[in-house]
Write an enzyme that holds these catalytic residues in place. Structure first.
Site, PDB file in Angstrom:
ATOM      1  N   ASP A   1      -0.212   5.196   1.093  1.00  0.00           N
ATOM      2  CA  ASP A   1      -0.430   6.118   2.204  1.00  0.00           C
ATOM      3  C   ASP A   1      -0.512   5.344   3.514  1.00  0.00           C
ATOM      4  O   ASP A   1      -1.305   4.421   3.655  1.00  0.00           O
ATOM      5  CB  ASP A   1      -1.719   6.909   1.978  1.00  0.00           C
TER       6      ASP A   1
ATOM      7  N   ASP B   1       0.859  -1.173   0.000  1.00  0.00           N
ATOM      8  CA  ASP B   1       0.000   0.000   0.000  1.00  0.00           C
ATOM      9  C   ASP B   1       0.905   1.235   0.000  1.00  0.00           C
ATOM     10  O   ASP B   1       2.130   1.137   0.185  1.00  0.00           O
ATOM     11  CB  ASP B   1      -0.885  -0.037   1.248  1.00  0.00           C
TER      12      ASP B   1
END
Length: 333
Positions: free
Chosen positions: A17, A15
């Site tokens: 953020d 991922d």
């Protein structure tokens, strides 16, 4: 020599953020850890639900933060949506784009023909986030989807997105508007559904990937749905407490404090079911569950204490589907 957690995997599906960066800044140590993994021969790809930003733009941002990568190693929900469409449509089929140019580019790259009007007779609708979207765009999708034979794929259904001024409506809100108008529901390509992760793993040719994320309801749930190992990193949204209380589909395979955890041995946790609940032991900690009470004793690293606590609690409460379930009493010795 004791093997590290990373030794069990040939690729990291990361991922962005909360894992690589927070806002405009890199999370301390994250770029170095990801580069170190690549130096060790483990591929790293970046998985994002953002369908309005091109993979080239995402890769540029990562490089600016010190990550060694390129656009080929960024997988967006727009790409996953295009692949999901291509698997169900003949080559060259017309797809109405309700979203940004990045989504149209992905649809075209998948061998389909992006169009912008119902008058072009599309056989499918691809919907992704576009901050410049107007009512006419949503109406065009609704008109097209009135024909039940038209396929509908959404890049993702995140209801909100964080912006500089606060929380704003996300693609899920816009998808909901079309769903209300049509009485239909789309297929979803992005997190927390599995297509985006299977697309990423296939692109890398990985046989033993691991998904790493900071959110239980998107990254971890999506990886689990794709039957891929998942690692929860504690540098973003969710906390140790929320991991402990996670519903079954959102429980990670691993819990790591930072991405450096990939280079450390992961403890073997001994777990047993007891007449009153469960017991787990590892790394100097013992956790016991009796009904809705969890007791943890021992000394050592904080992350190990939570690993052991979670192992015991999850075995004692294996089937939690509707709401997070936390201990009514949590005694830490």
């Amino acid at each position: 020599m004791t093997k590290s957690l990373l030794d069990a995997h040939d690729a990291i599906l990361s991922d962005l953020d909360g894992v690589v960066y927070a806002g405009p800044l890199a999370i301390e140590g994250a770029p170095d850890a990801l580069n170190r993994a690549q130096d060790a021969g483990v591929q790293v790809a970046f998985v994002t639900n953002n369908a309005s930003r091109s993979v080239d733009a995402v890769a540029e941002h990562l490089v600016e933060l010190g990550v060694t990568t390129d656009a080929e190693h960024v997988i967006s929900s727009a790409q996953a949506a295009a692949e999901l469409l291509a698997a169900q449509l003949p080559a060259g089929a017309k797809v109405l784009i309700t979203g940004a140019q990045a989504l149209a580019d992905c649809v075209q790259a998948a061998g389909l023909t992006p169009v912008r009007s119902q008058h072009d007779e599309p056989v499918a609708v691809a919907q992704g986030f576009n901050p410049k979207m107007v009512w006419e765009d949503l109406a065009e999708a609704a008109y097209t989807l009135a024909d039940k034979s038209v396929l509908w794929v959404a890049s993702n259904t995140d209801f909100t997105i964080p912006k500089e001024r606060g929380i704003a409506p996300g693609n899920g809100t816009l998808v909901g508007a079309v769903a209300t108008a049509t009485g239909r529901q789309p297929q979803v390509a992005g997190k927390p559904e599995s297509p985006i992760f299977t697309t990423a793993a296939q692109k890398l040719g990985s046989t033993s990937p691991v998904v790493v994320g900071d959110r239980l309801d998107t990254d971890i749930q999506g990886g689990n749905r794709a039957q891929i190992a998942t690692a929860m990193v504690m540098t973003g949204v969710d906390t140790y407490q929320s991991v402990l209380a996670a519903i079954t589909i959102e429980r990670p395979t691993y819990i790591i404090e930072t991405l450096e955890g990939f280079f450390e041995p992961y403890p073997q946790i001994d777990v047993e079911v007891t007449p009153t609940g469960a017991r787990a032991e590892a790394a100097g900690f013992i956790a016991e569950v009796k009904g809705n009470e969890l007791t943890l004793n021992g000394a050592g690293a904080e992350v190990d204490s939570w690993r052991v606590a979670c192992a015991a609690w999850w075995v004692a409460h294996p089937d939690v589907h509707e709401a997070p379930r936390a201990p009514e009493v949590f005694n830490r010795g």
